[in-house]
Design a protein around this motif. Structure first.
Motif, PDB file in Angstrom:
ATOM      1  N   MET A 179      42.953  31.180  44.594  1.00  0.00           N
ATOM      2  CA  MET A 179      42.885  32.523  44.035  1.00  0.00           C
ATOM      3  C   MET A 179      42.897  32.381  42.520  1.00  0.00           C
ATOM      4  SD  MET A 179      45.501  35.418  45.385  1.00  0.00           S
ATOM      5  CE  MET A 179      44.968  35.949  46.993  1.00  0.00           C
ATOM      6  N   VAL A 180      41.837  32.840  41.871  1.00  0.00           N
ATOM      7  CA  VAL A 180      41.761  32.732  40.419  1.00  0.00           C
ATOM      8  C   VAL A 180      42.283  34.015  39.783  1.00  0.00           C
ATOM      9  CG1 VAL A 180      40.232  32.359  38.441  1.00  0.00           C
ATOM     10  CG2 VAL A 180      39.785  31.178  40.602  1.00  0.00           C
ATOM     11  N   VAL A 181      43.460  33.909  39.178  1.00  0.00           N
ATOM     12  CA  VAL A 181      44.094  35.069  38.544  1.00  0.00           C
ATOM     13  C   VAL A 181      43.589  35.179  37.107  1.00  0.00           C
ATOM     14  CG1 VAL A 181      46.301  36.048  37.806  1.00  0.00           C
ATOM     15  CG2 VAL A 181      46.143  34.827  39.983  1.00  0.00           C
ATOM     16  N   THR A 182      42.927  36.291  36.799  1.00  0.00           N
ATOM     17  CA  THR A 182      42.408  36.449  35.437  1.00  0.00           C
ATOM     18  C   THR A 182      43.355  37.268  34.562  1.00  0.00           C
ATOM     19  OG1 THR A 182      41.101  38.370  36.089  1.00  0.00           O
ATOM     20  CG2 THR A 182      39.999  36.239  36.146  1.00  0.00           C
ATOM     21  N   SER A 183      44.225  38.047  35.173  1.00  0.00           N
ATOM     22  CA  SER A 183      45.228  38.791  34.420  1.00  0.00           C
ATOM     23  C   SER A 183      46.377  39.138  35.352  1.00  0.00           C
ATOM     24  CB  SER A 183      44.626  40.072  33.827  1.00  0.00           C
ATOM     25  OG  SER A 183      45.565  40.695  32.964  1.00  0.00           O
ATOM     26  N   ALA A 184      47.607  38.905  34.892  1.00  0.00           N
ATOM     27  CA  ALA A 184      48.766  39.260  35.717  1.00  0.00           C
ATOM     28  C   ALA A 184      49.715  40.077  34.850  1.00  0.00           C
ATOM     29  CB  ALA A 184      49.419  38.010  36.284  1.00  0.00           C
ATOM     30  N   TYR A 185      50.816  39.463  34.382  1.00  0.00           N
ATOM     31  CA  TYR A 185      51.729  40.241  33.548  1.00  0.00           C
ATOM     32  C   TYR A 185      51.086  40.544  32.191  1.00  0.00           C
ATOM     33  CZ  TYR A 185      55.670  41.814  30.834  1.00  0.00           C
ATOM     34  OH  TYR A 185      56.472  42.567  30.030  1.00  0.00           O
ATOM     35  N   GLY A 191      54.711  44.141  35.921  1.00  0.00           N
ATOM     36  CA  GLY A 191      54.878  42.838  36.575  1.00  0.00           C
ATOM     37  C   GLY A 191      54.518  42.884  38.039  1.00  0.00           C
ATOM     38  N   ARG A 192      53.831  43.940  38.424  1.00  0.00           N
ATOM     39  CA  ARG A 192      53.467  44.107  39.833  1.00  0.00           C
ATOM     40  C   ARG A 192      51.982  44.364  39.998  1.00  0.00           C
ATOM     41  NH1 ARG A 192      57.729  48.490  41.387  1.00  0.00           N
ATOM     42  NH2 ARG A 192      56.263  48.810  43.093  1.00  0.00           N
ATOM     43  N   ALA A 193      51.152  43.623  39.257  1.00  0.00           N
ATOM     44  CA  ALA A 193      49.705  43.770  39.358  1.00  0.00           C
ATOM     45  C   ALA A 193      49.023  42.464  38.983  1.00  0.00           C
ATOM     46  CB  ALA A 193      49.222  44.893  38.448  1.00  0.00           C
ATOM     47  N   VAL A 194      47.913  42.194  39.653  1.00  0.00           N
ATOM     48  CA  VAL A 194      47.080  41.045  39.298  1.00  0.00           C
ATOM     49  C   VAL A 194      45.615  41.441  39.391  1.00  0.00           C
ATOM     50  CG1 VAL A 194      48.570  39.106  39.969  1.00  0.00           C
ATOM     51  CG2 VAL A 194      47.136  40.216  41.691  1.00  0.00           C
ATOM     52  N   ASP A 195      44.801  40.747  38.583  1.00  0.00           N
ATOM     53  CA  ASP A 195      43.355  40.834  38.712  1.00  0.00           C
ATOM     54  C   ASP A 195      42.914  39.472  39.233  1.00  0.00           C
ATOM     55  OD1 ASP A 195      43.528  43.317  37.541  1.00  0.00           O
ATOM     56  OD2 ASP A 195      42.848  42.638  35.575  1.00  0.00           O
ATOM     57  N   ILE A 196      42.130  39.478  40.298  1.00  0.00           N
ATOM     58  CA  ILE A 196      41.687  38.231  40.912  1.00  0.00           C
ATOM     59  C   ILE A 196      40.169  38.132  40.812  1.00  0.00           C
ATOM     60  CG2 ILE A 196      41.570  36.940  43.086  1.00  0.00           C
ATOM     61  CD1 ILE A 196      44.199  38.635  43.788  1.00  0.00           C
ATOM     62  N   VAL A 223      44.305  49.548  44.383  1.00  0.00           N
ATOM     63  CA  VAL A 223      43.193  48.600  44.472  1.00  0.00           C
ATOM     64  C   VAL A 223      42.101  49.031  43.501  1.00  0.00           C
ATOM     65  CG1 VAL A 223      41.450  47.603  45.995  1.00  0.00           C
ATOM     66  CG2 VAL A 223      43.714  48.132  46.911  1.00  0.00           C
ATOM     67  N   GLY A 224      41.788  48.174  42.546  1.00  0.00           N
ATOM     68  CA  GLY A 224      40.719  48.445  41.594  1.00  0.00           C
ATOM     69  C   GLY A 224      39.570  47.498  41.875  1.00  0.00           C
ATOM     70  N   ILE A 225      38.381  48.067  41.991  1.00  0.00           N
ATOM     71  CA  ILE A 225      37.206  47.271  42.353  1.00  0.00           C
ATOM     72  C   ILE A 225      36.264  47.151  41.152  1.00  0.00           C
ATOM     73  CG2 ILE A 225      35.214  47.138  43.904  1.00  0.00           C
ATOM     74  CD1 ILE A 225      37.732  46.929  45.497  1.00  0.00           C
ATOM     75  N   ALA A 226      36.099  45.944  40.645  1.00  0.00           N
ATOM     76  CA  ALA A 226      35.141  45.685  39.565  1.00  0.00           C
ATOM     77  C   ALA A 226      34.098  44.734  40.122  1.00  0.00           C
ATOM     78  CB  ALA A 226      35.854  45.075  38.367  1.00  0.00           C
ATOM     79  N   GLN A 227      32.999  45.293  40.621  1.00  0.00           N
ATOM     80  CA  GLN A 227      31.981  44.477  41.288  1.00  0.00           C
ATOM     81  C   GLN A 227      30.583  44.782  40.764  1.00  0.00           C
ATOM     82  OE1 GLN A 227      32.621  41.940  43.686  1.00  0.00           O
ATOM     83  NE2 GLN A 227      34.707  42.239  42.956  1.00  0.00           N
ATOM     84  N   LYS A 228      30.504  45.061  39.464  1.00  0.00           N
ATOM     85  CA  LYS A 228      29.199  45.275  38.829  1.00  0.00           C
ATOM     86  C   LYS A 228      28.921  44.115  37.878  1.00  0.00           C
ATOM     87  CE  LYS A 228      30.111  49.436  37.263  1.00  0.00           C
ATOM     88  NZ  LYS A 228      30.100  50.830  36.783  1.00  0.00           N
ATOM     89  N   GLY A 229      27.667  43.901  37.564  1.00  0.00           N
ATOM     90  CA  GLY A 229      27.318  42.886  36.570  1.00  0.00           C
ATOM     91  C   GLY A 229      27.384  41.475  37.117  1.00  0.00           C
ATOM     92  N   LEU A 268      44.933  44.287  42.181  1.00  0.00           N
ATOM     93  CA  LEU A 268      45.871  44.658  43.241  1.00  0.00           C
ATOM     94  C   LEU A 268      47.241  44.932  42.641  1.00  0.00           C
ATOM     95  CD1 LEU A 268      45.102  41.811  45.841  1.00  0.00           C
ATOM     96  CD2 LEU A 268      44.264  44.174  45.922  1.00  0.00           C
ATOM     97  N   ASP A 269      47.874  46.025  43.060  1.00  0.00           N
ATOM     98  CA  ASP A 269      49.270  46.265  42.678  1.00  0.00           C
ATOM     99  C   ASP A 269      49.987  46.908  43.848  1.00  0.00           C
ATOM    100  OD1 ASP A 269      49.458  49.257  42.447  1.00  0.00           O
ATOM    101  OD2 ASP A 269      48.037  49.007  40.794  1.00  0.00           O
ATOM    102  N   ASP A 270      51.322  47.013  43.731  1.00  0.00           N
ATOM    103  CA  ASP A 270      52.088  47.608  44.839  1.00  0.00           C
ATOM    104  C   ASP A 270      53.012  48.721  44.340  1.00  0.00           C
ATOM    105  OD1 ASP A 270      54.120  46.176  43.617  1.00  0.00           O
ATOM    106  OD2 ASP A 270      54.894  45.306  45.483  1.00  0.00           O
ATOM    107  N   LEU A 271      52.537  49.460  43.362  1.00  0.00           N
ATOM    108  CA  LEU A 271      53.334  50.573  42.833  1.00  0.00           C
ATOM    109  C   LEU A 271      53.390  51.699  43.869  1.00  0.00           C
ATOM    110  CD1 LEU A 271      51.898  50.466  39.217  1.00  0.00           C
ATOM    111  CD2 LEU A 271      54.060  49.529  40.048  1.00  0.00           C
ATOM    112  N   THR A 272      54.312  52.653  43.645  1.00  0.00           N
ATOM    113  CA  THR A 272      54.483  53.726  44.614  1.00  0.00           C
ATOM    114  C   THR A 272      54.476  55.107  43.957  1.00  0.00           C
ATOM    115  OG1 THR A 272      56.899  53.766  44.435  1.00  0.00           O
ATOM    116  CG2 THR A 272      55.955  52.241  46.049  1.00  0.00           C
ATOM    117  N   GLU A 273      54.217  56.100  44.779  1.00  0.00           N
ATOM    118  CA  GLU A 273      54.221  57.481  44.322  1.00  0.00           C
ATOM    119  C   GLU A 273      55.629  57.870  43.842  1.00  0.00           C
ATOM    120  OE1 GLU A 273      52.818  60.234  47.277  1.00  0.00           O
ATOM    121  OE2 GLU A 273      52.156  61.632  45.724  1.00  0.00           O
ATOM    122  N   GLU A 274      56.662  57.382  44.545  1.00  0.00           N
ATOM    123  CA  GLU A 274      58.055  57.677  44.180  1.00  0.00           C
ATOM    124  C   GLU A 274      58.346  57.227  42.746  1.00  0.00           C
ATOM    125  OE1 GLU A 274      57.219  56.115  47.152  1.00  0.00           O
ATOM    126  OE2 GLU A 274      57.358  58.062  48.131  1.00  0.00           O
TER     127      GLU A 274
END
Ligand SMILES: [Zn+2]
Length: 127
Positions: free
Chosen positions: A42-48, A68-73, A95-101, A110-116
């Motif tokens: 898994m190639v992490v391009t951005s985390a903290y 501290g609860r998100a990564v871009d892969i 879930v953020g989708i960057a699939q252009k270009g 990907l992150d695991d934040l909550t509405e609460e």
């Protein structure tokens, strides 16, 4: 707060602006279990990202990466499809989708934040 993972290092999860590595241990457990399931590097391009990181600093309030609860892969095509399927079963709520270009610049956030906690979750967006 510390964590260990057979797949990820503190260095690769650190903020590129400050060098600070402040990932949430529970998030890292989740990411590690996703990585084990997925079964390939898994190639992490951005985390903290520290709130002073240029991307965070220009936002109204620091975003998911500053928690501290998100990564871009870095992933595209068939792998992106498979990673998305696996991630949904591991409790990721943002879930953020960057699939252009060019394929080399594509990624999935990907992150695991909550509405609460004050985030619009679960949700999915594109860039
Ligand atoms: Zn992201």
């Amino acid at each position: 707060m510390t964590w260990t993972s057979p797949y990820f290092t503190e260095e690769e999860m650190a903020c590129s602006h400050t060098g600070i590595s402040d990932m949430d241990p529970q998030f890292m457990d989740k990411l590690t279990s996703l990585r084990a399931d997925w079964g390939q590097p898994m190639v992490v391009t951005s985390a903290y990202r520290h709130p002073t990181h240029p991307i965070e600093a220009r936002k109204e309030k620091p975003g998911a990466h500053a928690s501290g609860r998100a990564v871009d892969i870095a992933v595209s095509g068939e792998d992106a499809y498979k990673l998305l399927c696996a991630a949904l079963g591991h409790g990721f709520t943002g879930v953020g989708i960057a699939q252009k270009g060019p394929h080399g610049g594509r990624f999935i956030h990907l992150d695991d934040l909550t509405e609460e906690e004050g985030w619009p979750r679960p949700t999915i967006w594109s860039y």
